[in-house]
Write an enzyme that holds these catalytic residues in place. Structure first.
Site, PDB file in Angstrom:
ATOM      1  N   TYR A 179       5.035  -6.834  17.168  1.00  0.00           N
ATOM      2  CA  TYR A 179       5.205  -5.966  15.994  1.00  0.00           C
ATOM      3  C   TYR A 179       5.945  -4.682  16.385  1.00  0.00           C
ATOM      4  O   TYR A 179       6.964  -4.332  15.797  1.00  0.00           O
ATOM      5  CB  TYR A 179       3.829  -5.645  15.389  1.00  0.00           C
TER       6      TYR A 179
ATOM      7  N   GLY B 290       2.245  -8.012  -0.901  1.00  0.00           N
ATOM      8  CA  GLY B 290       1.981  -6.983  -1.918  1.00  0.00           C
ATOM      9  C   GLY B 290       1.353  -7.597  -3.161  1.00  0.00           C
ATOM     10  O   GLY B 290       1.106  -8.803  -3.230  1.00  0.00           O
TER      11      GLY B 290
ATOM     12  N   SER C  27       4.812 -11.315  -0.930  1.00  0.00           N
ATOM     13  CA  SER C  27       4.221 -12.117   0.143  1.00  0.00           C
ATOM     14  C   SER C  27       2.944 -11.458   0.654  1.00  0.00           C
ATOM     15  O   SER C  27       2.012 -12.132   1.065  1.00  0.00           O
ATOM     16  CB  SER C  27       5.214 -12.328   1.283  1.00  0.00           C
TER      17      SER C  27
ATOM     18  N   ARG D 147      -8.835  -6.273  20.988  1.00  0.00           N
ATOM     19  CA  ARG D 147      -7.807  -6.992  20.230  1.00  0.00           C
ATOM     20  C   ARG D 147      -6.501  -6.905  21.026  1.00  0.00           C
ATOM     21  O   ARG D 147      -6.091  -5.802  21.400  1.00  0.00           O
ATOM     22  CB  ARG D 147      -7.664  -6.312  18.863  1.00  0.00           C
TER      23      ARG D 147
ATOM     24  N   VAL E 270     -16.457  -4.229  16.206  1.00  0.00           N
ATOM     25  CA  VAL E 270     -15.773  -3.156  16.953  1.00  0.00           C
ATOM     26  C   VAL E 270     -15.014  -3.814  18.107  1.00  0.00           C
ATOM     27  O   VAL E 270     -15.623  -4.403  19.001  1.00  0.00           O
ATOM     28  CB  VAL E 270     -16.792  -2.126  17.486  1.00  0.00           C
TER      29      VAL E 270
ATOM     30  N   ARG F 131      -7.333   6.850  17.346  1.00  0.00           N
ATOM     31  CA  ARG F 131      -6.125   6.814  16.526  1.00  0.00           C
ATOM     32  C   ARG F 131      -5.981   8.121  15.742  1.00  0.00           C
ATOM     33  O   ARG F 131      -6.963   8.803  15.470  1.00  0.00           O
ATOM     34  CB  ARG F 131      -6.191   5.650  15.515  1.00  0.00           C
TER      35      ARG F 131
ATOM     36  N   TYR G 258       0.832  -1.223   0.000  1.00  0.00           N
ATOM     37  CA  TYR G 258       0.000   0.000   0.000  1.00  0.00           C
ATOM     38  C   TYR G 258       0.862   1.266   0.000  1.00  0.00           C
ATOM     39  O   TYR G 258       0.844   2.062  -0.944  1.00  0.00           O
ATOM     40  CB  TYR G 258      -0.913  -0.075   1.229  1.00  0.00           C
TER      41      TYR G 258
HETATM   42  N1  UDP Z   1     -10.600  -1.951  14.703  1.00  0.00           N
HETATM   43  C1  UDP Z   1     -11.890  -2.438  14.884  1.00  0.00           C
HETATM   44  N2  UDP Z   1     -12.412  -3.286  13.939  1.00  0.00           N
HETATM   45  C2  UDP Z   1     -11.707  -3.685  12.836  1.00  0.00           C
HETATM   46  C3  UDP Z   1     -10.390  -3.175  12.657  1.00  0.00           C
HETATM   47  C4  UDP Z   1      -9.882  -2.323  13.623  1.00  0.00           C
HETATM   48  O1  UDP Z   1     -12.554  -2.117  15.861  1.00  0.00           O
HETATM   49  O2  UDP Z   1     -12.221  -4.477  12.030  1.00  0.00           O
HETATM   50  C5  UDP Z   1     -10.039  -1.025  15.686  1.00  0.00           C
HETATM   51  C6  UDP Z   1      -8.736  -1.508  16.327  1.00  0.00           C
HETATM   52  O3  UDP Z   1      -8.989  -2.314  17.455  1.00  0.00           O
HETATM   53  C7  UDP Z   1      -8.059  -0.187  16.674  1.00  0.00           C
HETATM   54  C8  UDP Z   1      -8.506   0.762  15.555  1.00  0.00           C
HETATM   55  O4  UDP Z   1      -9.690   0.160  15.006  1.00  0.00           O
HETATM   56  O5  UDP Z   1      -8.565   0.291  17.885  1.00  0.00           O
HETATM   57  C9  UDP Z   1      -7.461   0.939  14.479  1.00  0.00           C
HETATM   58  O6  UDP Z   1      -7.036  -0.336  14.063  1.00  0.00           O
HETATM   59  P1  UDP Z   1      -6.156  -0.570  12.764  1.00  0.00           P
HETATM   60  O7  UDP Z   1      -5.951  -2.060  12.638  1.00  0.00           O
HETATM   61  O8  UDP Z   1      -6.778   0.125  11.606  1.00  0.00           O
HETATM   62  O9  UDP Z   1      -4.798   0.171  13.055  1.00  0.00           O
HETATM   63  P2  UDP Z   1      -3.713   0.014  14.238  1.00  0.00           P
HETATM   64  O10 UDP Z   1      -4.052   1.098  15.218  1.00  0.00           O
HETATM   65  O11 UDP Z   1      -3.793  -1.363  14.804  1.00  0.00           O
HETATM   66  O12 UDP Z   1      -2.416   0.274  13.551  1.00  0.00           O
END
Ligand code: UDP
Length: 340
Positions: free
Chosen positions: A140, A36, A34, A284, A204, A218, A11
């Site tokens: 990560y 891309g 892998s 998550r 969510v 974010r 991306y």
């Molecule tokens: N998120 C969510 N549902 C999804 C994907 C992401 O609720 O299907 C939430 C995730 O838990 C985080 C935010 O959205 O709080 C941003 O997640 P993303 O994976 O986009 O970016 P990150 O902050 O992990 O780099």
């Protein structure tokens, strides 16, 4: 300038490649595909299909007049990294180690690296500045922090001019290049998959964070503004640039504005006209509650200014990319692959 874009079929690498070509640079993309896509390689770039750990391919590419390396190739999923940390230490850390060794042998001394806000973890104070104590909450983030430290050591010892750009949440698209992961885990593309009718509801991840609406906050930055920062970083590593030989400089990249998952959903509902149903899911693992950047350093030192800071524009551009995807892919055609 001839630029080797490692991971240029992804991306951000594909968007930056397009911007480099538009600015008159020569671009060689090295990517093992892998994660891309062949048809994401910017038209006009040379393409070498190889891993960053393929020493022969990397060295051959470097020795063909490359002056600067931009390194995007990495695994970048927080959740996956918690389950399979070994993949992150191998691809991200060993991969970059191999690249730095090849660069040293070839005498290539300029590097722009894709780092991440995940190196900070749960911030002690907001907005996050570059000298905040890094406390990454996922393998990560830890693997990327290790790479930043490794680049710092190599810069001091071997005279590299290096910049690490710590991205916050990248969103949006430019014509013909946008976000396309499989599996898709990021918020905005997942929200748009619901709007496109591919998925019924958005999960969510957690609504009990200590934020005003309970969902994570974010800092979203337009991929085109991110690409501009890469061009400035490239100049900064040059002979008269701000980051001279033997120096490694870290810059945050965000807008300084935080948006919650619910605010992103509301914006996407406005942009797409779709109700975008949601379902509540568990938190998550590895997700910090709030990540918002201070980008004062790159503004002050390199003159970077975001031109497209609005969430609505990012979601609109990403939505346009989703709707045009099939058509644009065909019209672009695949980049020609070079044998090494
Ligand atoms: N998120 C969510 N549902 C999804 C994907 C992401 O609720 O299907 C939430 C995730 O838990 C985080 C935010 O959205 O709080 C941003 O997640 P993303 O994976 O986009 O970016 P990150 O902050 O992990 O780099």
């Amino acid at each position: 300038m001839k630029v080797l874009v490692v991971g240029g079929a992804g991306y951000i690498g594909s968007v930056v490649s397009s911007r480099l070509l538009a600015a008159g640079h020569e671009v060689v993309v090295l990517d093992d595909l892998s994660s891309g896509h062949h048809d994401a390689v910017a038209p006009g770039a040379e393409f070498v299909r190889a891993s960053v750990q393929d020493d022969r391919a990397v060295s051959t590419a470097l020795n063909d007049g490359v002056g600067v390396v931009m390194h995007f190739a990495a695994r970048s999923l927080v959740g996956e990294s918690v389950l399979h940390p070994e993949l992150y230490w191998s691809t991200n850390v060993q991969g970059t180690r191999a690249l730095l060794d090849a660069m040293r042998r070839a005498g290539t001394r300029r590097l722009v690296f894709s780092s991440t806000a995940a190196t900070y973890g749960e911030p002690g104070s907001l907005p996050i500045e570059e000298d905040a104590v890094p406390r990454p909450t996922s393998p990560y983030g830890r693997s990327k922090l290790a790479v930043d430290l490794m680049i710092e050591d190599d810069s001091l010892a071997h005279g590299l001019s290096a910049v690490s750009l710590r991205y916050f949440n990248v969103a949006g698209a430019i014509e013909g290049a946008g976000e396309r992961h499989d599996p898709e885990t990021h918020l905005i593309p997942n929200v748009l998959r619901v709007a496109a009718g591919e998925v019924e509801a958005l999960a969510v991840f957690g609504d009990d964070y200590s934020t005003p609406d309970g969902t994570c906050i974010r800092d979203y930055i337009h991929v085109d503004d991110l690409a501009t920062a890469h061009l400035l970083a490239l100049e900064a590593t040059g002979p008269d640039g701000a980051v001279g030989a033997g120096r490694h400089r870290v810059y945050n990249l965000g807008n300084g504005n935080g948006f919650s998952v619910r605010e992103v959903l509301d914006t996407a509902r406005r942009v797409t006209g779709h109700p975008i149903p949601t379902m509540q899911a568990d938190r998550r693992p590895g997700d910090p509650a709030i990540l918002v950047a201070s980008s004062q350093r790159i503004r002050a030192e390199l003159g970077w200014e975001p031109r497209r800071p609005g969430l609505e524009e990012m979601v609109t551009d990403a939505w346009r990319f989703v709707q045009n995807r099939g058509r644009e892919r065909h019209s672009r055609g695949p980049a020609v692959e070079k044998e090494i």
